[in-house]
Enzyme design. Structure first.
Site, short mmCIF file in Angstrom:
data_model
loop_
_atom_site.label_atom_id
_atom_site.label_comp_id
_atom_site.label_asym_id
_atom_site.label_seq_id
_atom_site.Cartn_x
_atom_site.Cartn_y
_atom_site.Cartn_z
CG HIS A 79 1.15 10.28 13.72
ND1 HIS A 79 1.59 9.82 12.51
CD2 HIS A 79 2.25 10.60 14.42
CE1 HIS A 79 2.92 9.87 12.48
NE2 HIS A 79 3.34 10.32 13.64
CE1 TYR A 209 -2.32 6.24 5.85
CE2 TYR A 209 -2.62 4.28 4.50
CZ TYR A 209 -2.46 4.86 5.74
OH TYR A 209 -2.41 4.07 6.86
N PRO A 300 -3.07 -4.31 4.30
CG PRO A 300 -0.78 -4.16 3.90
CD PRO A 300 -1.99 -4.92 3.50
CE LYS A 304 -9.12 0.43 11.09
NZ LYS A 304 -8.56 1.34 12.08
CE1 TYR A 392 -5.16 5.15 8.45
CE2 TYR A 392 -4.64 5.83 10.69
CZ TYR A 392 -4.23 5.39 9.45
OH TYR A 392 -2.89 5.19 9.20
#
Ligand code: RFL
Ligand code: PHB
Length: 404
Positions: A79, A209, A300, A304, A392
């Site tokens: 991704h 998200y 979460p 990570k 990220y």
């Protein structure tokens, strides 16, 4: 009368066959270092436990360098970004553009664990499931002991050069450190995640998200046929309150944007996960080294936990190789500091993502407007989006030591 324990020797005793313990055993073997792994649960349980799904690019490179990425390279879904959704609008954050071409990969933790167990088993490595009564002792000497009773009821005592505590948040290694040595910092969040696995193709090409006034939602995936979706629920929520049709109705409401459809399918797994931040320091006492969830936990939202656990054991491998093979203490002495730099970055990022996207039970209008302002800033400002992107995909980028 109990019979005396069977005594053996190894270089590194490893408690826990989660991703951290299993990868450590493999990385040490590549350096010619012998280890024994003991695990309280069964192999089937370890291979089925649903958890993480998202790997940073450094984690993928580490697994590749360790010769463990055959299936990951075939089946993992690369991704190049995520969607941030708020105020009923969806915005794309493009990691390839913002983070120098770096990406993340969707490949379930359960699959990594299966790959690692298969490799360790094929190599004939010492990997013992369903052990009971694990204990670690003599940690402040040069010959720490690992004690356990195997699945056949035989007691063992393994003399080690070093013990690695890779036994997760609820393990026995961290509590084996004498009082006063570790300092711990902790925050519990006033909400939890209800997670489902569903037999339905993901309704999105990249993770969504989503901040909604009724709570956070995350659309992730496992394969082109299986979706993984999470909903924010109250911290003490009972899963019995969430029949499948209520879950889908709530997801439809939170993810709704004009012209987009959330596909529904049969739910094959559902569970509720509490959220906390926790860091214990130092990650070492004498000849005991803590790695992964045994030393730190993150909520979460930043994806990570697994990545940190694997980064710890990459650093630990270099440290233990120098200690065990060359009697050089320098890297071992620096282990905790080196890991905690990354751990605190990930702890901050995970806290930031969590605070920006969840609705706290006591949140007021000020809180809501501050969240929305921050989200608009990340969606509109290249500088703010770059901060999200580089954290990220993994910061600092993982070096794979002598593995390349
Ligand atoms: P684990 O996986 O907990 O493994 C520890 C192992 O030790 C065993 N054990 C013992 N063995 C012998 N004797 C004893 N006395 C023992 N006590 C315990 C346990 O049975 C277990 O097998 O720790 P490890 O290896 O440090 O790995 C950490 C990761 O599992 C964890 O950080 C991640 O799953 C967190 N996480 C995520 N991380 C990511 O990087 N990306 C994600 O997308 C992501 N999503 C998640 C997550 C965790 C979640 N849950 C359920 C907590 C999503 C969820 C819902
Ligand atoms: C998952 O796919 O399980 C997942 C993905 C991203 C997260 C957390 C969990 O932030």
């Amino acid at each position: 009368m109990t019979s005396p324990a069977t005594r053996t020797r190894t270089q590194v005793g490893i408690v826990g066959a989660g991703p951290a313990g299993l990868l450590l055993s493999r990385l040490l073997a590549l350096r010619g270092i012998d280890s024994v792994v003991v695990e309280a649960r069964s192999r089937a349980y370890c291979e089925a436990r649903q958890r993480a799904g998202l790997l940073e690019d450094g984690t993928v490179r580490l697994l590749r360098a360790a010769g463990l990425a055959g299936r990951l390279d075939r089946e993992g879904l690369e991704h190049g970004g995520i969607y941030l959704q708020f105020d009923g609008e969806r915005h794309h954050i493009d990691f390839r553009d913002l983070a120098e071409g770096r990406t993340v990969t969707v490949y379930a933790q359960t699959e990594i664990v299966k790959d690692l167990i298969a490799e360790r088993t094929a190599a004939g490595a010492a990997l013992h499931f369903e052990v009971a009564g694990t204990e670690v002792a003599d940690l402040d000497t040069d010959r720490p002991l690992l004690r356990y009773t195997d699945s056949g009821g035989v007691a063992h005592e393994v003399e080690c050069d070093v013990i690695a505590g890779c036994d997760g948040f609820h393990g026995i290694c961290r509590p084996a450190v004498p009082d006063g040595v570790l300092s711990t910092v902790e925050r519990a969040y006033p909400f939890a995640w209800l997670g489902i696995l569903a037999d339905v193709p993901p309704s999105t090409d990249e993770l969504i998200y989503c901040r909604h006034d009724d709570g956070f939602a995350l659309h992730s995936m496992r394969t082109p046929e299986v979706s993984r979706i999470y909903l924010q629920v109250p911290a003490d929520e009972d899963i019995a309150n969430w029949p499948d049709d209520r879950i889908w109705a709530e997801m439809q409401r939170r993810f709704a944007v004009p012209g987009w459809e959330l596909k529904e399918g049969s739910i094959t797994e559902k569970s509720i996960t509490p959220m906390r931040s926790f860091v214990a320091a130092p990650m070492r006492y004498g000849r005991l080294f803590l790695a992964g969830d045994a030393a730190h936990i993150v909520p979460p939202t930043g994806a990570k936990g697994l990545n940190l656990a694997l980064a710890d054991v990459a650093v630990l491998t270099d440290a233990l190789a120098a200690l065990v093979l060359d009697r050089d203490h320098a890297l071992a002495d620096d282990y905790s500091r080196a890991c905690l730099n990354r751990v605190w970055r990930a702890t901050h990022f995970s806290w930031w993502m969590t605070s920006m996207l969840h609705i706290a039970p006591d949140a007021d209008a000020m809180e809501a407007q501050l969240q929305l302002s921050q989200l608009r800033y990340v969606a509109a400002s290249r500088a703010a989006a770059t901060t999200l992107a580089e954290n990220y995909v993994g910061y600092p980028p993982l070096r794979c030591g002598t593995l390349g």
